[in-house]
Design a protein around this motif. Sequence first.
Motif, mmCIF file in Angstrom:
data_model
loop_
_atom_site.group_PDB
_atom_site.id
_atom_site.type_symbol
_atom_site.label_atom_id
_atom_site.label_comp_id
_atom_site.label_asym_id
_atom_site.label_seq_id
_atom_site.Cartn_x
_atom_site.Cartn_y
_atom_site.Cartn_z
ATOM 1 N N ASP A 1 4.515 -5.245 -3.288
ATOM 2 C CA ASP A 1 4.028 -5.070 -4.661
ATOM 3 C C ASP A 1 3.048 -3.873 -4.735
ATOM 4 N N ASP B 1 0.679 -2.944 -6.363
ATOM 5 C CA ASP B 1 -0.819 -2.978 -6.411
ATOM 6 C C ASP B 1 -1.270 -3.766 -5.387
ATOM 7 N N ARG C 1 -4.171 -2.349 -2.689
ATOM 8 C CA ARG C 1 -5.256 -2.901 -2.557
ATOM 9 C C ARG C 1 -5.627 -3.272 -1.083
#
Length: 288
Positions: A214, A216, A220
């Motif tokens: 993913d 995102d 992060r």
Amino acid sequence: MSEKREAGPGRSGDQPEPAGTPADLARARAVLEGARRVLVLTGAGVSAESGIPTFRGTGGLWRSFRAEDLATPGAFARDPRLVWEWYGWRREVVAGCLPNAAHLALARWQTRREGVRIATQNVDGLHVAAAARVAEERPPAAGAQAQADERAQDHAKDLLEIHGTLFRVRCTRCRKREPHRSPIDASTHASLPRCGACGGLQRPDVVWFGEALDPDVLARALGWAESADACLVVGTSAVVQPAASLAVATREAGGDIVEVNPETTPLSPLAAVALRGPAAELIPALLG
Ligand code: BJW
Ligand code: ZN
């Protein structure tokens, strides 16, 4: 805090350290205590003492299959029943397991000090379970449940399951995700889990080989890695990318790597300190 881009405590050039002695533990503690932000990167070895088999090495096989044979979109396209059978078996194994002393020590460390983030490759949910258990350990007198919930949520913000979780499914047609804990009936193709919204075949919501993480979640995790003064790498063979490169990102940004693993890995030569032994023993000893 050790200055980034300078030698941290215990680093001698970029050579791996011999490990396992009280002096190694003391050096590793000094690295972690001197770090304002720490990224903890975990792999299957952190859950070994909970009774969950690792992927590679002894006991890493299911029947005669390797993870690389089953954890792929191609394997699921060819034989979803077989792949679901494997995941159903793994879910049963994991459902009977509890967080061990390493998961709990990490979760307590997160409540005790600021700046500790965990990125796990594991899909077993044991870091989440440990955080929930630790949040219940010291409920304050007033508003106990609400405050325990709040602490559990704080943990969730600082924990990323970068390869997904065994206990969520995703529709192969409409992509709807949902939690899923009930037993899998993989006896026939028709009995496999189906999407309530569109009837499509559901799949485990995990990241298989050849699939992108993913974006995102990866962004992060990479941000955590690059801003960390130290990366504590626990129980991963560090052969799977891009997970292993998170520790390299910390090192390249001037932070230190502390490795906990009974075996050497491709990250060992980059580590300021490498502690050789089981996580459930060494992590509580390291973090107190
Ligand atoms: C103890 C212990 C104790 C024992 N205490 N320790 C660059 C070069 C070559 C290949 C690639 C590359 N970049 C990407 C690739 C391809 C591939 C990859 O890395 N392949 C390598 C095998 C070579 N990577 C991918 O495909 C990734 N995706 C990707 O890169 O996408 C790019 C893309 C972009 C845009 C569009 C499309 C694509 C995805 C990787 C997904 C990995 N998935 C799995 C399955 C997850 C779901 C599931 O669990 O079923 O993740 S595979 C499996 O390996 C699982 C694990 O999370 C992962 C890592 O394994 P881990 O945790 O390290 O376990 P083990 O068993 O290997 O090691 C255990 C360790 O514990 C050992 O070191 C023991 O010594 C130690 N241990 N007891 C402490 N008591
Ligand atoms: Zn659907």
